[in-house]
Design an enzyme around this catalytic site. Sequence first.
Site, PDB file in Angstrom:
ATOM      1  CE  LYS A 111      -2.166  -1.029   3.775  1.00 33.44           C
ATOM      2  NZ  LYS A 111      -1.492  -2.267   4.148  1.00 33.44           N
TER       3      LYS A 111
ATOM      4  NE  ARG B 101      -5.293  -0.489   9.860  1.00 34.19           N
ATOM      5  CZ  ARG B 101      -4.103  -0.638  10.367  1.00 34.19           C
ATOM      6  NH1 ARG B 101      -3.952  -1.061  11.595  1.00 34.19           N
ATOM      7  NH2 ARG B 101      -3.045  -0.357   9.655  1.00 34.19           N
TER       8      ARG B 101
ATOM      9  NE  ARG C 265       7.041  -2.798   6.343  1.00 29.53           N
ATOM     10  CZ  ARG C 265       5.716  -2.778   6.308  1.00 29.53           C
ATOM     11  NH1 ARG C 265       5.089  -2.254   5.267  1.00 29.53           N
ATOM     12  NH2 ARG C 265       5.002  -3.293   7.278  1.00 29.53           N
TER      13      ARG C 265
ATOM     14  NE  ARG D 184       6.417   0.242   9.674  1.00 27.13           N
ATOM     15  CZ  ARG D 184       5.403   0.213   8.807  1.00 27.13           C
ATOM     16  NH1 ARG D 184       5.544   0.719   7.603  1.00 27.13           N
ATOM     17  NH2 ARG D 184       4.262  -0.328   9.143  1.00 27.13           N
TER      18      ARG D 184
ATOM     19  NE  ARG E 203       1.442  -4.283  11.731  1.00 25.74           N
ATOM     20  CZ  ARG E 203       2.240  -4.058  10.687  1.00 25.74           C
ATOM     21  NH1 ARG E 203       3.435  -4.618  10.623  1.00 25.74           N
ATOM     22  NH2 ARG E 203       1.855  -3.266   9.727  1.00 25.74           N
TER      23      ARG E 203
END
Length: 189
Positions: A14, A89, A127, A133, A144
Site C-alpha cells: 500500500k 479498518r 522491510r 519499524r 497484525r
Amino acid sequence: MFNIILFGPPGAGKGTQSEKLIDKYKLVHISTGDIFRGHIQQQTALGLKVSTLIANGELVPDSITIHMLEEEIEKTPDAVGFIFDGFPRTVAQAEALDAFLEDKGKVAGVIALDVNEDELRKRIAERQKISGRPDDAAEKLVKRIDEYFNKTVHVLPYYEAQGKLTRVNGIGEIEDIFQNLCKVIDGMK
C-alpha cells in the site's frame, strides 16, 4: 474531490503504490500508520497511548483513529482528493468516513491489493531489516496479519455492497501492479 481507499494487509504494498499514485493523480496521502507514527515521534499524549497499543500489535480504537483522520483531512481543504492507506479498518470507521466525506466528495472506490500470507511474511521480514519499524517485529507481525484477516478484511463487503470494491493482484513487479491500479482508478473517474 476524488477519494480512493487502498486496502490490503500489512506488507501488501500500500505504501509503495500510494507514493506512485500520489505523483500521478495529485492526491493527498492519508496513512493512519504515518499519522500514528508522527504522534509517537512527537511524544504527544495521544502518541504515547497509540504507541502502547501498536507495540502490542493492537488496533487503535475507532474514536481516536477517526478524530486523527478528520484533523488530517481538515489540514488540506483545497486537496484534489485523498488516497486512504490503512483506513478504514472496521465497518464503523467506514461508516464514519462516509459521513465525514458526505460534503467533501464521497469515496469513489476501494482497491484491495491481494497478497497471500507467505508473501506478506517475506516482504515484512525484508522491510524490517531496512526500516527497523517496531510493528514489523516477528512476534507482532503474526498478530497484525491475523488482525487483518480476522477483523479488518470484513470491511470489504461494506464497499462491495456499494459496488465500489475492485481487487488487484498485489504480487508481481511494482510497475505492473501500479499500471493495474491506474486502470482501475481511471475507470472510476
